[in-house]
Design an enzyme around this catalytic site. Structure first.
Site, PDB file in Angstrom:
ATOM      1  N   ARG A 171      11.561  -4.242 -11.886  1.00 53.54           N
ATOM      2  CA  ARG A 171      12.473  -3.237 -11.288  1.00 53.54           C
ATOM      3  C   ARG A 171      13.900  -3.340 -11.825  1.00 53.54           C
ATOM      4  O   ARG A 171      14.868  -3.125 -11.081  1.00 53.54           O
ATOM      5  CB  ARG A 171      12.481  -3.319  -9.754  1.00 53.54           C
ATOM      6  CG  ARG A 171      11.140  -3.142  -9.106  1.00 53.54           C
ATOM      7  CD  ARG A 171      10.489  -1.791  -9.378  1.00 53.54           C
ATOM      8  NE  ARG A 171       9.109  -1.848  -8.995  1.00 53.54           N
ATOM      9  CZ  ARG A 171       8.108  -2.144  -9.841  1.00 53.54           C
ATOM     10  NH1 ARG A 171       8.333  -2.337 -11.133  1.00 53.54           N
ATOM     11  NH2 ARG A 171       6.879  -2.187  -9.416  1.00 53.54           N
ATOM     12  N   SER A 221      10.349   2.117  -1.226  1.00 55.70           N
ATOM     13  CA  SER A 221      10.532   0.728  -0.780  1.00 55.70           C
ATOM     14  C   SER A 221      12.007   0.378  -0.899  1.00 55.70           C
ATOM     15  O   SER A 221      12.576   0.437  -1.983  1.00 55.70           O
ATOM     16  CB  SER A 221       9.737  -0.231  -1.660  1.00 55.70           C
ATOM     17  OG  SER A 221       8.378   0.060  -1.555  1.00 55.70           O
ATOM     18  N   GLU A 291      16.221  -2.816  -3.405  1.00 55.99           N
ATOM     19  CA  GLU A 291      15.751  -2.180  -4.639  1.00 55.99           C
ATOM     20  C   GLU A 291      16.552  -0.897  -4.863  1.00 55.99           C
ATOM     21  O   GLU A 291      16.893  -0.533  -5.973  1.00 55.99           O
ATOM     22  CB  GLU A 291      14.258  -1.853  -4.491  1.00 55.99           C
ATOM     23  CG  GLU A 291      13.657  -1.164  -5.691  1.00 55.99           C
ATOM     24  CD  GLU A 291      12.139  -1.051  -5.578  1.00 55.99           C
ATOM     25  OE1 GLU A 291      11.465  -2.074  -5.367  1.00 55.99           O
ATOM     26  OE2 GLU A 291      11.641   0.073  -5.709  1.00 55.99           O
TER      27      GLU A 291
END
Ligand SMILES: Cc1cc2nc3c(=O)[nH]c(=O)nc-3n(C[C@H](O)[C@H](O)[C@H](O)COP(=O)(O)OP(=O)(O)OC[C@H]3O[C@@H](n4cnc5c(N)ncnc54)[C@H](O)[C@@H]3O)c2cc1C
Length: 298
Positions: A171, A221, A291
Protein backbone atom coordinates in the site's frame (compact mmCIF):
# COMPACT_ATOMS: atom_id res chain seq x y z
CA UNK A 1 -5.23 33.72 -3.87
CA UNK A 2 -5.30 34.88 -7.47
CA UNK A 3 -5.18 31.87 -9.77
CA UNK A 4 -5.47 32.43 -13.49
CA UNK A 5 -5.42 29.34 -15.69
CA UNK A 6 -7.43 30.66 -18.62
CA UNK A 7 -4.44 30.27 -20.96
CA UNK A 8 -4.38 26.51 -20.20
CA UNK A 9 -8.03 25.50 -19.82
CA UNK A 10 -11.35 26.07 -21.57
CA UNK A 11 -14.04 27.66 -19.40
CA UNK A 12 -15.86 24.32 -19.02
CA UNK A 13 -12.73 22.73 -17.53
CA UNK A 14 -12.30 25.19 -14.64
CA UNK A 15 -14.43 25.80 -11.55
CA UNK A 16 -13.80 28.27 -8.74
CA UNK A 17 -14.77 27.53 -5.11
CA UNK A 18 -16.05 24.16 -6.25
CA UNK A 19 -17.51 21.80 -3.60
CA UNK A 20 -15.53 18.56 -3.87
CA UNK A 21 -18.10 16.28 -2.19
CA UNK A 22 -19.64 15.20 -5.45
CA UNK A 23 -16.28 14.13 -6.88
CA UNK A 24 -15.31 12.05 -3.86
CA UNK A 25 -16.33 8.49 -3.14
CA UNK A 26 -16.60 9.48 0.55
CA UNK A 27 -19.18 12.22 -0.26
CA UNK A 28 -17.83 14.70 2.29
CA UNK A 29 -15.31 17.50 2.64
CA UNK A 30 -14.94 21.13 1.60
CA UNK A 31 -14.31 23.16 -1.56
CA UNK A 32 -11.39 23.55 -3.92
CA UNK A 33 -10.21 27.13 -4.46
CA UNK A 34 -9.94 26.10 -8.12
CA UNK A 35 -10.79 22.74 -9.67
CA UNK A 36 -9.41 21.95 -13.14
CA UNK A 37 -10.33 18.98 -15.29
CA UNK A 38 -7.57 18.43 -17.88
CA UNK A 39 -8.10 16.28 -20.96
CA UNK A 40 -4.53 16.40 -22.25
CA UNK A 41 -1.16 15.58 -20.70
CA UNK A 42 0.08 18.97 -21.80
CA UNK A 43 -2.55 20.71 -19.67
CA UNK A 44 -1.37 18.79 -16.62
CA UNK A 45 2.27 19.67 -17.27
CA UNK A 46 1.44 23.35 -17.86
CA UNK A 47 -0.58 23.49 -14.64
CA UNK A 48 2.45 22.28 -12.67
CA UNK A 49 4.67 24.82 -14.42
CA UNK A 50 2.16 27.59 -13.64
CA UNK A 51 1.89 26.50 -10.00
CA UNK A 52 5.70 26.49 -9.62
CA UNK A 53 6.06 29.90 -11.22
CA UNK A 54 3.35 31.50 -9.07
CA UNK A 55 3.98 29.49 -5.91
CA UNK A 56 0.47 28.05 -5.85
CA UNK A 57 -0.17 24.68 -4.13
CA UNK A 58 -1.80 21.91 -6.16
CA UNK A 59 -3.00 18.38 -5.60
CA UNK A 60 -4.26 15.47 -7.66
CA UNK A 61 -7.66 13.90 -7.36
CA UNK A 62 -8.68 10.55 -8.81
CA UNK A 63 -11.91 9.01 -7.63
CA UNK A 64 -11.45 10.14 -4.03
CA UNK A 65 -11.83 6.60 -2.71
CA UNK A 66 -8.73 6.69 -0.53
CA UNK A 67 -8.89 10.29 0.54
CA UNK A 68 -10.56 12.43 3.17
CA UNK A 69 -10.66 16.09 2.31
CA UNK A 70 -11.22 18.19 5.41
CA UNK A 71 -14.25 20.47 5.67
CA UNK A 72 -12.11 23.59 5.10
CA UNK A 73 -11.36 22.36 1.59
CA UNK A 74 -8.20 22.64 -0.48
CA UNK A 75 -6.05 25.68 -0.97
CA UNK A 76 -4.87 26.29 -4.52
CA UNK A 77 -5.52 24.03 -7.49
CA UNK A 78 -7.14 20.59 -7.47
CA UNK A 79 -6.37 18.66 -10.66
CA UNK A 80 -9.11 16.10 -11.30
CA UNK A 81 -7.85 13.44 -13.72
CA UNK A 82 -11.00 11.45 -14.43
CA UNK A 83 -11.38 12.81 -17.98
CA UNK A 84 -8.06 11.19 -18.91
CA UNK A 85 -9.66 7.77 -19.11
CA UNK A 86 -8.61 6.05 -22.34
CA UNK A 87 -7.70 2.36 -22.29
CA UNK A 88 -6.00 0.53 -25.18
CA UNK A 89 -3.90 -2.57 -25.75
CA UNK A 90 -1.31 -4.10 -28.00
CA UNK A 91 -1.43 -7.84 -27.48
CA UNK A 92 -0.99 -8.55 -23.79
CA UNK A 93 0.13 -5.00 -22.98
CA UNK A 94 -2.60 -2.65 -21.71
CA UNK A 95 -2.05 1.08 -21.64
CA UNK A 96 -4.49 2.96 -19.41
CA UNK A 97 -4.67 6.67 -18.74
CA UNK A 98 -4.52 7.57 -15.08
CA UNK A 99 -8.13 8.69 -14.72
CA UNK A 100 -9.55 5.42 -16.06
CA UNK A 101 -11.18 3.36 -13.36
CA UNK A 102 -9.05 0.35 -12.44
CA UNK A 103 -12.31 -1.68 -12.43
CA UNK A 104 -12.75 -0.79 -16.12
CA UNK A 105 -9.16 -1.78 -16.89
CA UNK A 106 -9.78 -5.10 -15.20
CA UNK A 107 -12.94 -5.61 -17.33
CA UNK A 108 -11.06 -4.54 -20.45
CA UNK A 109 -8.45 -7.23 -19.70
CA UNK A 110 -11.26 -9.79 -19.48
CA UNK A 111 -12.61 -8.66 -22.87
CA UNK A 112 -9.19 -9.42 -24.38
CA UNK A 113 -8.75 -12.70 -22.43
CA UNK A 114 -5.86 -11.28 -20.42
CA UNK A 115 -5.17 -12.46 -16.90
CA UNK A 116 -3.42 -10.62 -14.02
CA UNK A 117 -5.82 -7.81 -13.12
CA UNK A 118 -8.69 -9.87 -11.73
CA UNK A 119 -7.80 -8.75 -8.18
CA UNK A 120 -8.65 -5.15 -9.13
CA UNK A 121 -12.19 -5.85 -10.35
CA UNK A 122 -13.78 -4.28 -7.25
CA UNK A 123 -11.34 -1.51 -6.31
CA UNK A 124 -13.26 1.74 -6.88
CA UNK A 125 -10.28 3.98 -7.67
CA UNK A 126 -8.52 5.26 -10.75
CA UNK A 127 -5.38 3.86 -12.33
CA UNK A 128 -3.35 6.79 -10.93
CA UNK A 129 -4.70 6.30 -7.42
CA UNK A 130 -4.03 2.57 -7.66
CA UNK A 131 -0.39 3.14 -8.66
CA UNK A 132 0.04 5.80 -5.96
CA UNK A 133 -0.74 3.32 -3.21
CA UNK A 134 0.09 0.04 -4.97
CA UNK A 135 -3.54 -1.00 -4.57
CA UNK A 136 -4.15 -4.67 -4.04
CA UNK A 137 -6.68 -7.23 -2.95
CA UNK A 138 -7.07 -10.97 -2.54
CA UNK A 139 -3.38 -11.74 -3.02
CA UNK A 140 -2.76 -9.48 -6.06
CA UNK A 141 -1.34 -5.98 -6.27
CA UNK A 142 -0.46 -3.39 -8.90
CA UNK A 143 3.24 -4.19 -8.47
CA UNK A 144 2.65 -7.66 -10.00
CA UNK A 145 1.48 -6.31 -13.35
CA UNK A 146 2.78 -2.75 -13.73
CA UNK A 147 5.54 -2.27 -16.27
CA UNK A 148 5.99 1.52 -16.35
CA UNK A 149 4.21 4.84 -16.03
CA UNK A 150 4.22 8.16 -17.83
CA UNK A 151 4.19 10.99 -15.28
CA UNK A 152 4.62 14.70 -14.87
CA UNK A 153 7.47 15.42 -12.47
CA UNK A 154 7.78 18.30 -9.99
CA UNK A 155 9.25 20.59 -12.65
CA UNK A 156 6.40 19.98 -15.07
CA UNK A 157 8.31 17.60 -17.39
CA UNK A 158 6.62 14.55 -18.87
CA UNK A 159 8.78 11.51 -18.07
CA UNK A 160 8.67 7.72 -18.19
CA UNK A 161 9.42 5.75 -15.01
CA UNK A 162 9.86 1.98 -14.86
CA UNK A 163 7.82 0.11 -12.25
CA UNK A 164 10.94 -1.12 -10.42
CA UNK A 165 11.90 2.50 -9.75
CA UNK A 166 8.55 3.33 -8.11
CA UNK A 167 9.26 1.79 -4.69
CA UNK A 168 6.06 -0.28 -4.87
CA UNK A 169 5.41 -2.01 -1.57
CA UNK A 170 2.46 -2.88 0.67
CA UNK A 171 0.00 0.00 0.00
CA UNK A 172 2.78 2.42 -0.79
CA UNK A 173 4.99 3.82 -3.56
CA UNK A 174 7.46 6.67 -3.97
CA UNK A 175 5.01 8.57 -6.22
CA UNK A 176 4.22 11.14 -3.48
CA UNK A 177 7.87 11.57 -2.40
CA UNK A 178 8.89 12.24 -5.98
CA UNK A 179 5.91 14.49 -6.59
CA UNK A 180 4.92 12.51 -9.68
CA UNK A 181 1.54 12.97 -11.29
CA UNK A 182 0.74 9.67 -12.96
CA UNK A 183 -0.68 10.25 -16.45
CA UNK A 184 -0.63 6.75 -17.85
CA UNK A 185 0.23 3.20 -16.78
CA UNK A 186 1.42 0.26 -18.84
CA UNK A 187 0.41 -3.17 -17.56
CA UNK A 188 1.90 -6.44 -18.74
CA UNK A 189 -0.62 -9.24 -18.54
CA UNK A 190 -0.71 -12.86 -19.71
CA UNK A 191 -3.06 -14.57 -22.12
CA UNK A 192 -5.63 -16.59 -20.24
CA UNK A 193 -8.90 -18.46 -20.44
CA UNK A 194 -11.75 -15.88 -20.41
CA UNK A 195 -14.12 -18.29 -18.64
CA UNK A 196 -11.61 -18.74 -15.81
CA UNK A 197 -10.84 -15.01 -15.61
CA UNK A 198 -14.56 -14.27 -15.35
CA UNK A 199 -15.07 -16.94 -12.74
CA UNK A 200 -12.34 -15.41 -10.53
CA UNK A 201 -13.79 -11.90 -10.98
CA UNK A 202 -17.33 -13.07 -10.18
CA UNK A 203 -16.06 -14.85 -7.08
CA UNK A 204 -14.16 -11.78 -5.84
CA UNK A 205 -17.17 -9.55 -6.54
CA UNK A 206 -19.39 -11.89 -4.54
CA UNK A 207 -16.90 -11.87 -1.63
CA UNK A 208 -16.74 -8.07 -1.68
CA UNK A 209 -20.49 -7.57 -1.89
CA UNK A 210 -21.18 -9.99 0.94
CA UNK A 211 -18.51 -8.56 3.28
CA UNK A 212 -18.26 -4.83 2.54
CA UNK A 213 -20.85 -2.09 3.16
CA UNK A 214 -20.86 -1.00 -0.49
CA UNK A 215 -24.30 0.60 -0.15
CA UNK A 216 -22.72 3.54 1.74
CA UNK A 217 -20.02 6.06 0.82
CA UNK A 218 -16.71 5.30 2.54
CA UNK A 219 -12.99 5.22 1.91
CA UNK A 220 -12.72 1.44 2.08
CA UNK A 221 -10.39 -0.02 4.69
CA UNK A 222 -9.40 2.91 6.86
CA UNK A 223 -6.34 1.25 8.38
CA UNK A 224 -3.40 -0.78 7.11
CA UNK A 225 -2.98 -4.34 8.30
CA UNK A 226 -0.80 -4.13 11.44
CA UNK A 227 1.96 -6.80 11.41
CA UNK A 228 0.59 -9.97 12.98
CA UNK A 229 -3.01 -8.70 13.27
CA UNK A 230 -6.07 -7.79 11.23
CA UNK A 231 -7.31 -4.24 11.75
CA UNK A 232 -10.96 -5.27 11.35
CA UNK A 233 -10.67 -8.00 13.99
CA UNK A 234 -9.02 -5.63 16.51
CA UNK A 235 -11.80 -3.08 15.94
CA UNK A 236 -14.49 -5.74 16.22
CA UNK A 237 -12.96 -7.11 19.43
CA UNK A 238 -12.90 -3.56 20.83
CA UNK A 239 -16.71 -3.49 20.46
CA UNK A 240 -16.51 -0.50 18.16
CA UNK A 241 -18.89 -1.68 15.44
CA UNK A 242 -21.91 0.61 15.24
CA UNK A 243 -20.17 3.39 17.20
CA UNK A 244 -20.81 6.70 15.47
CA UNK A 245 -19.94 10.38 15.55
CA UNK A 246 -22.51 12.41 13.64
CA UNK A 247 -23.28 10.40 10.51
CA UNK A 248 -19.89 8.63 10.47
CA UNK A 249 -20.22 5.07 11.77
CA UNK A 250 -17.91 2.09 12.23
CA UNK A 251 -19.59 -0.35 9.87
CA UNK A 252 -21.54 -3.19 11.44
CA UNK A 253 -20.90 -5.25 8.30
CA UNK A 254 -17.10 -4.78 8.12
CA UNK A 255 -15.29 -3.34 11.15
CA UNK A 256 -12.41 -2.04 9.01
CA UNK A 257 -14.76 0.38 7.21
CA UNK A 258 -16.15 3.68 8.48
CA UNK A 259 -19.27 4.59 6.50
CA UNK A 260 -20.94 7.90 5.77
CA UNK A 261 -24.60 7.28 6.59
CA UNK A 262 -25.67 10.41 4.74
CA UNK A 263 -24.47 13.73 6.07
CA UNK A 264 -21.19 12.94 7.80
CA UNK A 265 -18.68 15.76 7.80
CA UNK A 266 -14.98 15.11 7.41
CA UNK A 267 -14.62 16.39 10.98
CA UNK A 268 -16.97 13.64 12.25
CA UNK A 269 -15.18 11.01 10.20
CA UNK A 270 -11.70 12.01 11.38
CA UNK A 271 -12.85 12.19 15.02
CA UNK A 272 -14.15 8.63 14.69
CA UNK A 273 -10.85 7.45 13.18
CA UNK A 274 -9.02 8.90 16.20
CA UNK A 275 -11.50 7.31 18.59
CA UNK A 276 -10.96 3.89 16.96
CA UNK A 277 -7.16 4.28 17.08
CA UNK A 278 -7.23 5.32 20.75
CA UNK A 279 -9.58 2.51 21.80
CA UNK A 280 -7.62 -0.22 19.99
CA UNK A 281 -4.35 1.11 21.40
CA UNK A 282 -5.76 1.09 24.96
CA UNK A 283 -7.24 -2.38 24.61
CA UNK A 284 -4.58 -4.23 22.61
CA UNK A 285 -1.52 -1.95 22.61
CA UNK A 286 -1.57 -1.91 18.79
CA UNK A 287 -1.12 1.32 16.79
CA UNK A 288 -3.46 1.36 13.82
CA UNK A 289 -1.81 3.17 10.94
CA UNK A 290 -4.14 4.90 8.52
CA UNK A 291 -4.30 3.64 4.93
CA UNK A 292 -6.49 6.56 3.90
CA UNK A 293 -4.91 9.96 3.32
CA UNK A 294 -6.30 13.05 5.09
CA UNK A 295 -5.61 16.46 3.55
CA UNK A 296 -6.92 20.01 3.43
CA UNK A 297 -7.74 22.95 5.68
CA UNK A 298 -9.47 22.52 9.02
C1 LIG B 1 -15.46 0.33 -1.02
C2 LIG B 1 -13.97 0.47 -1.18
C3 LIG B 1 -13.19 -0.66 -1.37
C4 LIG B 1 -11.81 -0.55 -1.52
N1 LIG B 1 -11.08 -1.67 -1.71
C5 LIG B 1 -9.74 -1.57 -1.86
C6 LIG B 1 -8.94 -2.75 -2.04
O1 LIG B 1 -9.42 -3.86 -2.06
N2 LIG B 1 -7.61 -2.59 -2.19
C7 LIG B 1 -7.01 -1.36 -2.19
O2 LIG B 1 -5.80 -1.28 -2.36
N3 LIG B 1 -7.74 -0.24 -2.01
C8 LIG B 1 -9.07 -0.30 -1.86
N4 LIG B 1 -9.82 0.82 -1.67
C9 LIG B 1 -9.16 2.15 -1.62
C10 LIG B 1 -9.08 2.88 -2.97
O3 LIG B 1 -10.10 2.50 -3.84
C11 LIG B 1 -7.73 2.66 -3.64
O4 LIG B 1 -6.70 3.09 -2.81
C12 LIG B 1 -7.63 3.41 -4.97
O5 LIG B 1 -6.45 3.00 -5.59
C13 LIG B 1 -7.61 4.92 -4.80
O6 LIG B 1 -7.74 5.52 -6.07
P1 LIG B 1 -8.48 6.92 -6.25
O7 LIG B 1 -8.46 7.25 -7.69
O8 LIG B 1 -9.80 6.91 -5.60
O9 LIG B 1 -7.48 7.86 -5.47
P2 LIG B 1 -7.84 9.19 -4.65
O10 LIG B 1 -8.56 8.80 -3.40
O11 LIG B 1 -8.47 10.18 -5.54
O12 LIG B 1 -6.38 9.67 -4.26
C14 LIG B 1 -5.61 8.94 -3.32
C15 LIG B 1 -4.19 9.54 -3.34
O13 LIG B 1 -3.60 9.27 -4.59
C16 LIG B 1 -3.20 10.48 -5.21
N5 LIG B 1 -3.42 10.33 -6.64
C17 LIG B 1 -4.58 9.97 -7.26
N6 LIG B 1 -4.38 9.91 -8.58
C18 LIG B 1 -3.09 10.25 -8.80
C19 LIG B 1 -2.29 10.38 -9.96
N7 LIG B 1 -2.80 10.16 -11.18
N8 LIG B 1 -0.99 10.75 -9.82
C20 LIG B 1 -0.46 10.99 -8.59
N9 LIG B 1 -1.18 10.89 -7.46
C21 LIG B 1 -2.47 10.52 -7.56
C22 LIG B 1 -4.08 11.56 -4.60
O14 LIG B 1 -3.44 12.84 -4.64
C23 LIG B 1 -4.21 11.05 -3.18
O15 LIG B 1 -3.11 11.43 -2.41
C24 LIG B 1 -11.20 0.74 -1.51
C25 LIG B 1 -11.99 1.88 -1.33
C26 LIG B 1 -13.36 1.75 -1.16
C27 LIG B 1 -14.18 2.99 -0.99
Amino acid sequence: MNINLEHIYRADQMKKNEPLKDYLYTKMGGEADVLVIPDTYEQVAKTVQYANLHNVPYMILGNGSNLIIKDGGIEGIVILLTKLDQISNEGNIIIAQSGARIIDVSRYALDFSLTGLEFACGIPGTVGGAVYMNAGAYGGEIKDVLESIIAVDRDGNVIKVNAEDLGLNYRTSNVPDNGYIVLEATFKLTEGDPALIKEVMDDLTFKRESKQPLEYPSCGSVFKRPPGYFAGKLIQDSNLQGVSIGDAEVSKKHAGFIINKGNATATDYIALIHHVQKTVKEKFGVELEREVRIIGRD
